[in-house]
Design an enzyme around this catalytic site. Structure first.
Site, PDB file in Angstrom:
ATOM      1  N   HIS A 127      75.752  20.110 -79.146  1.00 39.54           N
ATOM      2  CA  HIS A 127      76.195  21.462 -79.481  1.00 39.54           C
ATOM      3  C   HIS A 127      76.442  22.288 -78.229  1.00 39.54           C
ATOM      4  O   HIS A 127      77.326  23.147 -78.205  1.00 39.54           O
ATOM      5  CB  HIS A 127      75.163  22.160 -80.362  1.00 39.54           C
ATOM      6  CG  HIS A 127      75.356  21.918 -81.820  1.00 39.54           C
ATOM      7  ND1 HIS A 127      76.209  22.668 -82.592  1.00 39.54           N
ATOM      8  CD2 HIS A 127      74.800  21.008 -82.661  1.00 39.54           C
ATOM      9  CE1 HIS A 127      76.187  22.226 -83.844  1.00 39.54           C
ATOM     10  NE2 HIS A 127      75.337  21.224 -83.912  1.00 39.54           N
ATOM     11  N   GLU A 166      64.445  24.949 -85.596  1.00 39.99           N
ATOM     12  CA  GLU A 166      65.498  25.084 -86.606  1.00 39.99           C
ATOM     13  C   GLU A 166      65.583  23.845 -87.499  1.00 39.99           C
ATOM     14  O   GLU A 166      65.492  23.929 -88.716  1.00 39.99           O
ATOM     15  CB  GLU A 166      66.820  25.305 -85.870  1.00 39.99           C
ATOM     16  CG  GLU A 166      68.049  25.327 -86.745  1.00 39.99           C
ATOM     17  CD  GLU A 166      69.327  25.407 -85.931  1.00 39.99           C
ATOM     18  OE1 GLU A 166      70.355  25.787 -86.513  1.00 39.99           O
ATOM     19  OE2 GLU A 166      69.306  25.069 -84.723  1.00 39.99           O
ATOM     20  N   HIS A 167      65.806  22.692 -86.895  1.00 38.73           N
ATOM     21  CA  HIS A 167      65.924  21.423 -87.626  1.00 38.73           C
ATOM     22  C   HIS A 167      64.730  20.539 -87.301  1.00 38.73           C
ATOM     23  O   HIS A 167      64.430  20.318 -86.125  1.00 38.73           O
ATOM     24  CB  HIS A 167      67.175  20.644 -87.206  1.00 38.73           C
ATOM     25  CG  HIS A 167      68.458  21.406 -87.329  1.00 38.73           C
ATOM     26  ND1 HIS A 167      69.159  21.868 -86.228  1.00 38.73           N
ATOM     27  CD2 HIS A 167      69.173  21.770 -88.419  1.00 38.73           C
ATOM     28  CE1 HIS A 167      70.254  22.477 -86.638  1.00 38.73           C
ATOM     29  NE2 HIS A 167      70.294  22.444 -87.965  1.00 38.73           N
ATOM     30  N   ASP A 220      74.193  19.784 -91.396  1.00 40.01           N
ATOM     31  CA  ASP A 220      75.216  20.528 -90.659  1.00 40.01           C
ATOM     32  C   ASP A 220      76.569  20.479 -91.354  1.00 40.01           C
ATOM     33  O   ASP A 220      77.324  21.451 -91.334  1.00 40.01           O
ATOM     34  CB  ASP A 220      75.376  19.949 -89.250  1.00 40.01           C
ATOM     35  CG  ASP A 220      74.306  20.433 -88.295  1.00 40.01           C
ATOM     36  OD1 ASP A 220      73.574  21.370 -88.636  1.00 40.01           O
ATOM     37  OD2 ASP A 220      74.212  19.865 -87.186  1.00 40.01           O
ATOM     38  N   HIS A 223      55.025  66.940-102.898  1.00 34.46           N
ATOM     39  CA  HIS A 223      54.949  65.799-103.804  1.00 34.46           C
ATOM     40  C   HIS A 223      54.044  66.126-104.999  1.00 34.46           C
ATOM     41  O   HIS A 223      54.357  65.811-106.147  1.00 34.46           O
ATOM     42  CB  HIS A 223      54.381  64.570-103.079  1.00 34.46           C
ATOM     43  CG  HIS A 223      55.336  63.915-102.128  1.00 34.46           C
ATOM     44  ND1 HIS A 223      55.820  64.538-101.008  1.00 34.46           N
ATOM     45  CD2 HIS A 223      55.894  62.669-102.143  1.00 34.46           C
ATOM     46  CE1 HIS A 223      56.621  63.716-100.356  1.00 34.46           C
ATOM     47  NE2 HIS A 223      56.691  62.573-101.029  1.00 34.46           N
TER      48      HIS A 223
END
Length: 433
Positions: free
Chosen positions: A253, A318-319, A352, A412
């Site tokens: 990548h 991630e993976h 992917d 309130h």
């Protein structure tokens, strides 16, 4: 105690290189905020050598481009998008809307509203990532987003026909041949020719990721993304050749993509390193995979599976690919990851490219607090309330008055008092009555 057979470069060297990225991105965003389309065109000319009459493709342009794509490619795109769409629909079905009556006449509800405009960034610098069109656009459309804007850069001055086809088939409402920070900034802040979006999703290089980070707040984003990561978990019976191939599959990548092996076997570790060194020189993408493995590759040998899973959770990658005799054990043992790929028959590349789960996943430790892109990211989960029973109105009004005064919120408290007065005739001493 883990034995480290291969180290990565120190983190300080990695983070130091981000300073220039931050400065550059900030300048581009500021310029686009001020000059709009003129700045967008200038940066597209500078970075992509691309300056057409219109960055947005017309319907006729899209039709011609899609027609130029080989039928097999179109068929494959449709197949993969069907997988992504099917999984996203299952996710959507798991998200219930409801209304409950918690007290007499008190109804509380939850519903999901899609964002009204989403931007899909589809990278195209090193590689034309057609799969990112599936992940960002198909998922948004399943969520019900009425306007999806797709941006993808030209590649060396050429139109990425397959990417355009993927964006079109996924359901993009607008397709722009525009990349980099200029695309992200234009989608976020808007220009004379592009209406802004509410949320931007999709991967990208360090500059795109930094642009999303800096623009978060102006728009929503899918997640804070960094370089792609892979962690391979292997026991004594794992195939070192498979370990090596899969580590390099993600290292390609980019030169900053971490690829890590944790194994219970020193033999598997040493053979995996040898296989990487054997395979790497012959890879067409070795210019990216080589530096990634050299600078960011790691190999750890541990004493047990429990130690392996514990160390894997520390990485929070991630993976995570689990090449063990009982891969589904990772579902019980691990809590910090973007996506698990269980067993030798399931590679990260399936996720992917083709299998249907979303490949936009957390990096840089973000798996400690978030999962990846999913249909729910494009939905705003909102609530509503209704009180129609006077008894409940009085009960809640009195309670609201007491609770608010404990916190010194007199305004309130008075809103609660009024409801109790309307429903049950309570006095309002602060009103002079």
């Amino acid at each position: 105690m883990a034995t480290i057979l291969k180290h990565a470069v120190p983190k300080a060297e990695v983070t130091a290189s981000l300073d220039q990225v931050r400065e550059t991105v900030a300048g581009v965003i500021a310029d686009i905020r001020e000059r709009g389309d003129d700045a967008v065109r200038a940066y597209s000319e500078k970075f992509d050598k691309w300056s057409p009459d219109s960055f947005r493709l017309s319907d006729e342009d899209i039709e011609k481009i899609v027609a130029s794509v080989p039928q097999q490619v179109i068929d494959d795109i449709r197949f993969v998008q069907d997988q992504v769409r099917s999984f996203a629909r299952h996710q959507f079905a798991s998200m219930g809307e409801f209304e409950v009556e918690t007290l007499p006449g008190v109804r509380l509800g939850q519903k999901h509203i899609p964002v009204q405009a989403a931007g899909a960034y589809i990278p195209g610098g090193r590689y034309p990532l057609t799969a990112s069109a599936h992940m960002t656009i198909v998922t948004a459309k399943v969520a019900g987003v009425p306007r999806v804007v797709a941006c993808t850069p030209p590649i060396h001055g050429e139109i990425p026909a397959a990417t355009v086809a993927a964006a079109h088939l996924a359901g993009a409402d607008e397709i722009w041949l525009l990349g980099g920070v200029q695309a992200v900034a234009a989608m976020a802040v808007g220009t004379d020719t592009m209406e802004p979006v509410n949320l931007i999703a999709g991967p990208g290089n360090a500059y795109v990721a930094e642009a999303k980070r800096q623009l978060f707040g102006t728009i929503g984003i899918d997640l804070f993304a960094g370089p792609t990561e892979i962690l391979v978990l292997a026991d004594d019976d794992a195939d070192p050749f498979v370990c090596a191939v899969d580590l390099l599959s993600q290292a390609e990548h980019g030169p900053d993509s971490p690829a890590v092996l944790i194994t219970t076997s020193r033999e598997v570790a040493e053979k995996t390193i040898a296989e990487v060194e054997r395979i790497l020189p012959g890879m067409p993408t070795r210019d990216f995979a080589g530096p990634a493995w050299r600078d960011h590759g790691q190999v750890h040998v541990v004493d047990s599976l429990d130690e392996m899973y514990a160390l894997a959770d520390e990485f929070a990658f991630e993976h995570v690919e689990v090449l063990t005799a009982e891969p589904r054990l990772a579902l019980e043992k691990m809590t910090q990851y973007g996506a698990l790929f269980l067993g030798e028959g399931t590679c990260v590349s399936f996720g992917d490219k083709v299998i249907g789960t979303n490949h936009v996943l957390p990096t840089r430790g973000a798996a400690r607090y978030t999962g990846g892109l999913w249909v729910g990211k494009y939905l705003k989960t909102v609530t509503y309330q209704e009180v129609t029973d006077t008894g409940s109105q009085a009960l809640l009004g009195r309670l609201c008055g007491r609770a608010s005064r404990v916190e010194l919120f007199e305004g309130h408290a008075r809103s609660g008092d009024v409801r109790a007065a309307k429903a049950a005739g309570d006095e309002l001493p602060w009103n002079g009555a």
